[in-house]
Design an enzyme around this catalytic site. Structure first.
Site, PDB file in Angstrom:
ATOM      1  N   HIS A 115       0.805  -1.222   0.000  1.00 24.96           N
ATOM      2  CA  HIS A 115       0.000   0.000   0.000  1.00 24.96           C
ATOM      3  C   HIS A 115       0.841   1.276   0.000  1.00 24.96           C
ATOM      4  O   HIS A 115       0.342   2.335   0.368  1.00 24.96           O
ATOM      5  CB  HIS A 115      -0.973  -0.019   1.195  1.00 24.96           C
ATOM      6  CG  HIS A 115      -2.022  -1.080   1.082  1.00 24.96           C
ATOM      7  ND1 HIS A 115      -2.812  -1.497   2.132  1.00 24.96           N
ATOM      8  CD2 HIS A 115      -2.423  -1.825   0.014  1.00 24.96           C
ATOM      9  CE1 HIS A 115      -3.640  -2.447   1.716  1.00 24.96           C
ATOM     10  NE2 HIS A 115      -3.414  -2.668   0.445  1.00 24.96           N
ATOM     11  N   CYS A 146       8.236  21.081  -9.835  1.00 29.11           N
ATOM     12  CA  CYS A 146       7.726  21.375 -11.184  1.00 29.11           C
ATOM     13  C   CYS A 146       6.452  22.218 -11.121  1.00 29.11           C
ATOM     14  O   CYS A 146       5.920  22.626 -12.148  1.00 29.11           O
ATOM     15  CB  CYS A 146       7.457  20.080 -11.946  1.00 29.11           C
ATOM     16  SG  CYS A 146       5.895  19.270 -11.522  1.00 29.11           S
ATOM     17  N   GLY A 183      -1.697  -9.706  12.450  1.00 31.63           N
ATOM     18  CA  GLY A 183      -2.272  -8.388  12.758  1.00 31.63           C
ATOM     19  C   GLY A 183      -3.030  -7.747  11.618  1.00 31.63           C
ATOM     20  O   GLY A 183      -2.969  -6.533  11.448  1.00 31.63           O
ATOM     21  N   THR A 184      -3.756  -8.571  10.864  1.00 32.16           N
ATOM     22  CA  THR A 184      -4.613  -7.974   9.834  1.00 32.16           C
ATOM     23  C   THR A 184      -6.017  -8.551   9.941  1.00 32.16           C
ATOM     24  O   THR A 184      -6.180  -9.731  10.227  1.00 32.16           O
ATOM     25  CB  THR A 184      -4.058  -8.186   8.401  1.00 32.16           C
ATOM     26  OG1 THR A 184      -5.004  -7.679   7.456  1.00 32.16           O
ATOM     27  CG2 THR A 184      -3.745  -9.634   8.082  1.00 32.16           C
TER      28      THR A 184
HETATM   29  P1  OAD Z   1      -7.288  -3.455  10.493  1.00 33.30           P
HETATM   30  O1  OAD Z   1      -7.407  -2.283  11.389  1.00 33.30           O
HETATM   31  O2  OAD Z   1      -8.420  -3.766   9.583  1.00 33.30           O
HETATM   32  O3  OAD Z   1      -7.027  -4.766  11.347  1.00 33.30           O
HETATM   33  C1  OAD Z   1      -6.075  -4.803  12.379  1.00 33.30           C
HETATM   34  C2  OAD Z   1      -6.044  -6.220  12.908  1.00 33.30           C
HETATM   35  O4  OAD Z   1      -5.012  -6.294  13.865  1.00 33.30           O
HETATM   36  C3  OAD Z   1      -7.335  -6.678  13.586  1.00 33.30           C
HETATM   37  O5  OAD Z   1      -7.671  -7.968  13.116  1.00 33.30           O
HETATM   38  C4  OAD Z   1      -6.958  -6.716  15.073  1.00 33.30           C
HETATM   39  O6  OAD Z   1      -7.626  -7.739  15.779  1.00 33.30           O
HETATM   40  C5  OAD Z   1      -5.465  -7.005  14.991  1.00 33.30           C
HETATM   41  N1  OAD Z   1      -4.650  -6.523  16.123  1.00 33.30           N
HETATM   42  C6  OAD Z   1      -4.793  -5.385  16.850  1.00 33.30           C
HETATM   43  N2  OAD Z   1      -3.808  -5.271  17.753  1.00 33.30           N
HETATM   44  C7  OAD Z   1      -3.009  -6.363  17.593  1.00 33.30           C
HETATM   45  C8  OAD Z   1      -1.819  -6.817  18.219  1.00 33.30           C
HETATM   46  N3  OAD Z   1      -1.227  -6.131  19.205  1.00 33.30           N
HETATM   47  N4  OAD Z   1      -1.280  -7.994  17.799  1.00 33.30           N
HETATM   48  C9  OAD Z   1      -1.862  -8.709  16.806  1.00 33.30           C
HETATM   49  N5  OAD Z   1      -2.989  -8.325  16.186  1.00 33.30           N
HETATM   50  C10 OAD Z   1      -3.553  -7.167  16.553  1.00 33.30           C
HETATM   51  O7  OAD Z   1      -5.922  -3.263   9.667  1.00 33.30           O
HETATM   52  P2  OAD Z   1      -5.471  -3.975   8.328  1.00 33.30           P
HETATM   53  O8  OAD Z   1      -5.952  -5.360   8.249  1.00 33.30           O
HETATM   54  O9  OAD Z   1      -4.013  -3.732   8.202  1.00 33.30           O
HETATM   55  O10 OAD Z   1      -5.724   0.191   3.530  1.00 33.30           O
HETATM   56  O11 OAD Z   1      -6.224  -3.104   7.245  1.00 33.30           O
HETATM   57  C11 OAD Z   1      -6.013  -3.380   5.894  1.00 33.30           C
HETATM   58  C12 OAD Z   1      -6.094  -2.113   5.091  1.00 33.30           C
HETATM   59  O12 OAD Z   1      -7.334  -1.443   5.365  1.00 33.30           O
HETATM   60  C13 OAD Z   1      -5.046  -1.081   5.428  1.00 33.30           C
HETATM   61  O13 OAD Z   1      -3.815  -1.308   4.763  1.00 33.30           O
HETATM   62  C14 OAD Z   1      -5.690   0.181   4.963  1.00 33.30           C
HETATM   63  C15 OAD Z   1      -7.047  -0.031   5.572  1.00 33.30           C
HETATM   64  O14 OAD Z   1      -8.080   0.701   5.121  1.00 33.30           O
HETATM   65  C16 OAD Z   1      -5.696   1.338   2.851  1.00 33.30           C
HETATM   66  O15 OAD Z   1      -5.662   2.438   3.389  1.00 33.30           O
HETATM   67  C17 OAD Z   1      -5.766   1.152   1.374  1.00 33.30           C
END
Ligand code: OAD
Length: 236
Positions: A115, A146, A183-184
């Site tokens: 991203h 520019c 963590g996603t």
């Molecule tokens: P999210 O905020 O959707 O998810 C975060 C995840 O991390 C959740 O499943 C939580 O349960 C988990 N979590 C939180 N704290 C944690 C910890 N200490 N250890 C392990 N897990 C933990 O974030 P993403 O999945 O990264 O895109 O979101 C994906 C995309 O959506 C991002 O890249 C962004 C967003 O909108 C864009 O901006 C294009």
């Protein structure tokens, strides 16, 4: 944990997909969940090409605020554990959805940034992209030499991922013996699809998260807990 440690020991190729949760313990807000960024704001107003065309000042104010949060943030033990893992595994690929740069600060070298980066800007006119650490910008929206308008060097909703980066990520998922998803929330595609690609190509898939996700019942092992605690234990 013991089984996953053993898989890690045996694997010649490991790929890792990280999301915002890996940086949560560094004080960087995640997107979803109770205090998530998308609870208080709408992605459509801040993270789409249309939002930038309508109101570049608003979008830049939000990115400047996020850059100021990041400027104070340091990698946590989860980031360092992944940097250490890269040194030990012959074929290691770190794929991240994060734009915070904390993996690189922790010492990870081969990072596929799906991203983009919060520390890069791209000119809408000349299309040059470059690294800018400065916060805040003297004027927003900031201008290129520019004369063109600069935008954040990130991928917004509705935009394609950088093709070469995606291709490399897909190849890593296909060839991995072990695939870690950390963590996603695994709801944003195509990134979230990498775990399924890895699984259907024969990898063992392990998820580390504080809470279950849509992926949790499709994989080989779910480890529940904060990545900043579990990752150091995993590589110990
Ligand atoms: P999210 O905020 O959707 O998810 C975060 C995840 O991390 C959740 O499943 C939580 O349960 C988990 N979590 C939180 N704290 C944690 C910890 N200490 N250890 C392990 N897990 C933990 O974030 P993403 O999945 O990264 O895109 O979101 C994906 C995309 O959506 C991002 O890249 C962004 C967003 O909108 C864009 O901006 C294009």
């Amino acid at each position: 944990m013991d089984a996953v440690r053993e898989w890690l020991r045996q694997a010649n190729s490991v790929a890792v997909l990280t999301g915002a949760g890996v940086s949560a313990e560094s004080g960087v807000p995640t997107f979803r969940g109770n205090n998530g960024l998308w609870k208080q704001r709408r992605a459509e107003d801040l993270a789409t090409p249309g939002a930038f065309a309508r109101n570049p000042e608003l979008v830049w104010e939000w990115y400047d605020w996020r850059r100021s949060v990041l400027a104070e943030a340091n990698p946590n033990p989860g980031h360092y554990a992944l940097a250490e893992l890269e040194k030990r595994v012959s074929n290691f690929t770190l794929i991240t959805q994060n734009i915070d740069g904390l993996h690189e600060l922790a010492g990870s070298r081969n990072v596929l940034r799906l991203h983009g980066s919060m520390w890069r800007v791209r000119c809408l006119a000349c299309e040059q992209e470059r690294f800018v650490r400065r916060i805040p910008f003297p004027t927003i929206p900031p201008k290129c030499e520019c004369g063109g308008t600069l935008r954040p060097g990130v991928v917004w909703f509705g935009e394609a991922l950088p093709q070469d980066v995606w291709q490399a990520a897909e190849n890593a998922a296909r060839s991995a013996e072990l695939f870690l998803v950390i963590g996603t929330s695994a709801v944003v595609y195509p990134a979230a699809g990498l775990a399924q690609i890895a699984k259907s190509s024969g990898a063992r898939v392990v998820e580390i998260n504080i809470a279950e996700t849509n992926l949790s019942d499709q994989i080989d092992q779910f480890l529940q807990g904060p990545s900043g605690e579990l990752l150091p234990q995993l590589i110990a």
